[in-house]
Design a protein around this motif. Structure first.
Motif, PDB file in Angstrom:
ATOM      1  N   GLY A   1      68.899  57.806  27.088  1.00  0.00           N
ATOM      2  CA  GLY A   1      69.592  58.269  28.293  1.00  0.00           C
ATOM      3  C   GLY A   1      70.451  57.160  28.873  1.00  0.00           C
ATOM      4  O   GLY A   1      71.660  57.329  29.083  1.00  0.00           O
TER       5      GLY A   1
ATOM      6  N   VAL B   1      66.172  51.179  32.394  1.00  0.00           N
ATOM      7  CA  VAL B   1      65.131  51.760  33.250  1.00  0.00           C
ATOM      8  C   VAL B   1      64.652  53.078  32.646  1.00  0.00           C
ATOM      9  O   VAL B   1      65.453  53.918  32.249  1.00  0.00           O
ATOM     10  N   GLY B   2      63.355  53.237  32.565  1.00  0.00           N
ATOM     11  CA  GLY B   2      62.749  54.424  31.967  1.00  0.00           C
ATOM     12  C   GLY B   2      61.403  54.034  31.389  1.00  0.00           C
ATOM     13  O   GLY B   2      60.894  52.941  31.644  1.00  0.00           O
ATOM     14  N   SER B   3      60.847  54.916  30.559  1.00  0.00           N
ATOM     15  CA  SER B   3      59.529  54.627  29.980  1.00  0.00           C
ATOM     16  C   SER B   3      59.538  53.334  29.170  1.00  0.00           C
ATOM     17  O   SER B   3      58.571  52.569  29.172  1.00  0.00           O
ATOM     18  N   HIS B   4      60.642  53.088  28.470  1.00  0.00           N
ATOM     19  CA  HIS B   4      60.725  51.885  27.638  1.00  0.00           C
ATOM     20  C   HIS B   4      60.651  50.615  28.489  1.00  0.00           C
ATOM     21  O   HIS B   4      60.196  49.583  28.039  1.00  0.00           O
TER      22      HIS B   4
ATOM     23  N   GLY C   1      66.756  53.031  26.658  1.00  0.00           N
ATOM     24  CA  GLY C   1      66.468  54.409  26.277  1.00  0.00           C
ATOM     25  C   GLY C   1      67.758  55.098  25.863  1.00  0.00           C
ATOM     26  O   GLY C   1      68.861  54.612  26.141  1.00  0.00           O
TER      27      GLY C   1
ATOM     28  N   SER D   1      65.434  62.596  25.633  1.00  0.00           N
ATOM     29  CA  SER D   1      65.012  63.051  26.967  1.00  0.00           C
ATOM     30  C   SER D   1      65.012  61.875  27.943  1.00  0.00           C
ATOM     31  O   SER D   1      64.978  60.714  27.524  1.00  0.00           O
ATOM     32  N   TYR D   2      65.064  62.239  29.207  1.00  0.00           N
ATOM     33  CA  TYR D   2      64.779  61.252  30.259  1.00  0.00           C
ATOM     34  C   TYR D   2      63.262  61.213  30.346  1.00  0.00           C
ATOM     35  O   TYR D   2      62.648  61.828  31.215  1.00  0.00           O
ATOM     36  N   SER D   3      62.666  60.495  29.416  1.00  0.00           N
ATOM     37  CA  SER D   3      61.229  60.703  29.193  1.00  0.00           C
ATOM     38  C   SER D   3      60.384  60.340  30.411  1.00  0.00           C
ATOM     39  O   SER D   3      59.395  61.015  30.697  1.00  0.00           O
ATOM     40  N   LEU D   4      60.778  59.306  31.133  1.00  0.00           N
ATOM     41  CA  LEU D   4      59.960  58.938  32.305  1.00  0.00           C
ATOM     42  C   LEU D   4      59.935  60.088  33.312  1.00  0.00           C
ATOM     43  O   LEU D   4      58.892  60.377  33.923  1.00  0.00           O
TER      44      LEU D   4
ATOM     45  N   SER E   1      65.744  49.313  40.320  1.00  0.00           N
ATOM     46  CA  SER E   1      65.369  50.172  39.189  1.00  0.00           C
ATOM     47  C   SER E   1      66.500  51.137  38.852  1.00  0.00           C
ATOM     48  O   SER E   1      66.306  52.353  38.815  1.00  0.00           O
ATOM     49  N   GLY E   2      67.667  50.594  38.595  1.00  0.00           N
ATOM     50  CA  GLY E   2      68.833  51.420  38.293  1.00  0.00           C
ATOM     51  C   GLY E   2      69.122  51.460  36.801  1.00  0.00           C
ATOM     52  O   GLY E   2      69.164  50.426  36.134  1.00  0.00           O
ATOM     53  N   MET E   3      69.290  52.674  36.277  1.00  0.00           N
ATOM     54  CA  MET E   3      69.657  52.813  34.865  1.00  0.00           C
ATOM     55  C   MET E   3      71.021  52.164  34.613  1.00  0.00           C
ATOM     56  O   MET E   3      71.804  51.953  35.527  1.00  0.00           O
TER      57      MET E   3
ATOM     58  N   ASP F   1      64.463  59.507  22.237  1.00  0.00           N
ATOM     59  CA  ASP F   1      63.549  60.649  22.353  1.00  0.00           C
ATOM     60  C   ASP F   1      64.247  61.878  22.930  1.00  0.00           C
ATOM     61  O   ASP F   1      63.585  62.835  23.340  1.00  0.00           O
TER      62      ASP F   1
ATOM     63  N   MET G   1      74.885  56.051  29.164  1.00  0.00           N
ATOM     64  CA  MET G   1      75.615  55.750  30.404  1.00  0.00           C
ATOM     65  C   MET G   1      76.641  54.639  30.211  1.00  0.00           C
ATOM     66  O   MET G   1      77.626  54.582  30.931  1.00  0.00           O
TER      67      MET G   1
ATOM     68  N   TYR H   1      54.413  57.642  25.252  1.00  0.00           N
ATOM     69  CA  TYR H   1      54.424  56.725  26.396  1.00  0.00           C
ATOM     70  C   TYR H   1      53.246  57.002  27.340  1.00  0.00           C
ATOM     71  O   TYR H   1      52.722  56.093  27.970  1.00  0.00           O
TER      72      TYR H   1
HETATM   73  C1  LIG Z   1      71.153  55.281  37.958  1.00  0.00           C
HETATM   74  C2  LIG Z   1      69.825  55.990  37.890  1.00  0.00           C
HETATM   75  N1  LIG Z   1      69.796  57.339  37.789  1.00  0.00           N
HETATM   76  C3  LIG Z   1      68.607  57.977  37.708  1.00  0.00           C
HETATM   77  C4  LIG Z   1      67.434  57.270  37.721  1.00  0.00           C
HETATM   78  C5  LIG Z   1      66.086  57.991  37.639  1.00  0.00           C
HETATM   79  N2  LIG Z   1      65.490  57.707  36.321  1.00  0.00           N
HETATM   80  C6  LIG Z   1      64.576  56.739  36.159  1.00  0.00           C
HETATM   81  S1  LIG Z   1      64.057  56.594  34.603  1.00  0.00           S
HETATM   82  C7  LIG Z   1      65.028  57.843  34.087  1.00  0.00           C
HETATM   83  C8  LIG Z   1      65.012  58.271  32.651  1.00  0.00           C
HETATM   84  C9  LIG Z   1      65.659  57.294  31.729  1.00  0.00           C
HETATM   85  O1  LIG Z   1      65.796  57.892  30.461  1.00  0.00           O
HETATM   86  P1  LIG Z   1      66.085  57.010  29.185  1.00  0.00           P
HETATM   87  O2  LIG Z   1      67.177  56.051  29.456  1.00  0.00           O
HETATM   88  O3  LIG Z   1      66.279  57.886  28.021  1.00  0.00           O
HETATM   89  O4  LIG Z   1      64.774  56.160  29.045  1.00  0.00           O
HETATM   90  P2  LIG Z   1      63.279  56.686  28.743  1.00  0.00           P
HETATM   91  O5  LIG Z   1      62.645  57.068  30.026  1.00  0.00           O
HETATM   92  O6  LIG Z   1      63.408  57.865  27.825  1.00  0.00           O
HETATM   93  O7  LIG Z   1      62.608  55.513  28.109  1.00  0.00           O
HETATM   94  C10 LIG Z   1      65.762  58.378  35.144  1.00  0.00           C
HETATM   95  C11 LIG Z   1      66.714  59.506  35.016  1.00  0.00           C
HETATM   96  C12 LIG Z   1      67.527  55.871  37.859  1.00  0.00           C
HETATM   97  N3  LIG Z   1      66.451  55.107  37.939  1.00  0.00           N
HETATM   98  N4  LIG Z   1      68.725  55.256  37.894  1.00  0.00           N
END
Ligand SMILES: Cc1ncc(C[n+]2csc(CCOP(=O)(O)OP(=O)(O)O)c2C)c(N)n1
Length: 534
Positions: A432, A378-381, A430, A460-463, A404-406, A458, A436, A530
């Motif tokens: 981030g 979950v994120g921008s990717h 991602g 960062s938590y880019s999203l 939508s859980g990372m 990247d 995990m 992104y």
């Molecule tokens: C378990 C969980 N914690 C926090 C979030 C909020 N969240 C959504 S996207 C994101 C960033 C993800 O970063 P990364 O994995 O690096 O992916 P990117 O956005 O950089 O592609 C976060 C913190 C979430 N969706 N799920």
């Protein structure tokens, strides 16, 4: 004489369950051993949440619930994420954990949590396995998971109860757990006639297929969409139900990349057909604001059915549609939106030292076969892959979208690879999310589940960073220092490389798939790129 643990293991084995995922504690060792004796493999993972996600994907691909097994207290507490995922993403999952025996003194509070109370709101069925009830409780839990919308059940079994003898050794028999029967009466034909009438006058109809379609109907819906040349969009969780390289494919709706284009396309339709569409996947409110002609087979998540909507058997409905000629022609009414969607993928920034995100998707899609199963985190990717990965076959795209859980992507890849050992599997995550649960690369390698992981780096938590910028907030605590992806993978026993060259990315992924080897490919990207895709 049989025990509760032995009876439980037999019930699960008799139901067709071949693998249980989990992480043990002392209180579940007896059940684990009985599972082993019953021929059920235990897939040892490094976090209960990851085990639960892997089990849910594994089970859904096998069309039956699968099981995650944990200890009591902390192990059971770690189930909140997969049970939430099962609830919101319609995944059949049975969680079993240990619990303090009821007969312990009331003053015994060590590792005691109100687990049933905690999980009752999100599980379809919650109960305690005892010597007296195992034969009833376990089959009921399995059946509850398969009641649509699919979801979770949660059972506890104390270490003391696990050892109790089962009276007469009788626990009953359960067959393969199947789907709950649905009405296949005339409702489908009536719904078909009504929709044909509306389609006869529609100039811009758009079929939007969602989570509530059963993949057994993939062939039928593909025939209908193709033979009638109907414009079609999907939500991310059913990517592949139709061929996304076909000319009538409009795009992926519900908050992915190019969402503005997709929302404009939805608004431009004069007949929106919500085929199994479940608003649980939609992060905006258009599902309540635009008029939608719902064709639902089962209630949506939460038991919700839009007012005035009768549930219909999708197979009967599609058969009725296929028995007549299309009532009109729709020559590419969404062409401008299709062009705008594609254009974004090629709107490269030219940032140095990174790969343009669009090239990642395009080079991998060209290199890997159409049966490749893709999982994302979950994120921008996720927005990138959700919109632009050209899914071609059903059940080949897995994403956490209701929740939508990372930390979903890697675990889902393990479950998918074990369920479909012959299919190539690609996890796109991602940096981030990778940090995990990257340790599950070792689990995957150990249990014989090789797949390719692409880590979009990247730092960062880019999203969230983009959201911060969008809200015009100060840059604050969304960047982190790099953890070396290549070293991390290698320390788990998995080959790895880093590249910014699309050709090298493609050939490395292709080679790993051909050799059936795990591979991690780190790809530096620029977070701001992104934004151009959204
Ligand atoms: C378990 C969980 N914690 C926090 C979030 C909020 N969240 C959504 S996207 C994101 C960033 C993800 O970063 P990364 O994995 O690096 O992916 P990117 O956005 O950089 O592609 C976060 C913190 C979430 N969706 N799920």
């Amino acid at each position: 004489m049989s025990t509760t643990a032995a009876a439980t293991a037999k019930l699960l084995a008799d139901a067709g369950i071949e693998r249980v995922f989990g992480l043990p504690g002392g209180e579940v060792l007896v059940l684990m051993d009985e599972l082993r004796r019953a021929g059920v493999d235990f897939v040892l993972m490094r976090h209960e949440a990851n085990a639960g996600i892997a089990a849910a994907v594994y089970g859904k691909l096998r069309r039956q619930p699968d099981v995650v097994l944990t200890t009591l207290g902390p192990g059971a507490a770690n189930l909140m994420l997969p049970l939430s995922s099962a609830y919101l993403d319609q995944e059949p999952l049975l969680a079993i954990s240990a619990q303090i025996p009821d007969e312990f003194p009331a003053s015994h509070t060590h590792q005691l949590l109100p687990l049933h109370d905690a999980y009752r709101p999100i599980a379809r069925y919650v109960s305690t396995i005892t010597a007296d009830t195992a034969g009833e409780v376990v089959p009921r839990a399995l059946a509850a998971c398969m009641h649509r919308p699919f979801g979770a059940a949660y059972l506890t079994l104390s270490a003391r109860e696990a050892l109790k003898p089962v009276e007469g050794g009788q626990v009953g028999q359960v067959g393969q757990v199947g789907r709950v029967g649905k009405d296949s009466g005339p409702a489908g034909q009536i719904a078909a006639r009504e929709l044909i009438g509306r389609l006869a006058t529609a100039k811009r109809p758009l079929v939007v297929i969602g989570l509530g379609i059963d993949p057994v109907n993939a062939t039928r819906i593909r025939r209908w969409i193709t033979e009638w040349n109907l414009p079609v969009a999907v939500t991310p969780k059913v990517k592949g139900i139709v061929d996304e390289t076909a000319p009538n494919f409009v795009g992926v709706v519900s908050g992915m990349a190019a969402d503005g284009v997709m929302c404009d396309a939805l608004a431009a339709a004069d007949l929106l057909i919500g085929f199994g569409l479940d608003p649980v996947e939609i992060d905006k409110t258009w599902h309540a604001e635009l008029p939608i002609h719902w064709i639902l087979e089962a209630p949506n998540v939460g038991g919700l059915v839009p007012a005035g909507t009768a549930l219909v058997d999708h197979a009967a409905f599609l058969d009725a549609m296929l028995s007549v000629q299309p009532p009109a022609m729709w020559p590419s009414p969404f062409a401008e939106f299709q062009r705008a969607r594609r254009a974004k993928l090629h709107d490269r920034s030219g940032a140095a030292g990174v790969m343009w995100p669009g090239d990642i998707v395009e080079s991998l899609a060209a290199a890997l076969p159409p049966e490749t199963i893709v999982t994302t985190d979950v994120g921008s990717h996720k927005y990138l892959f959700g919109q632009y990965w050209p899914s071609r076959q059903p059940e080949t795209f897995w994403m956490s979208n209701g929740l939508s859980g990372m930390a979903y992507g890697l675990s889902a890849a393990i479950g998918a690879k074990l369920a479909r050992p012959d299919a190539p599997v690609l996890a796109a995550v991602g940096d981030g999310g990778f940090s995990m649960n990257a340790q599950e690369l070792e689990s995957a390698d150990r249990v014989g589940a090789p797949f390719v992981t692409v880590v979009l780096e990247d730092q960062s938590y880019s999203l969230i960073k983009l959201s911060q910028e969008g809200k015009k907030l100060e840059p604050y605590r969304v960047d982190f220092r790099p953890i070396d992806t290549v070293m991390m993978a290698e320390s788990c026993g998995v080959d790895a490389l880093r590249t910014t060259n699309p050709d090298e990315l493609a050939s490395a992924a292709k080679h790993a798939v051909e050799r059936r080897r795990s591979l991690v490919i780190a790809v530096p990207v620029h977070y701001a790129d992104y934004r151009r895709l959204f």
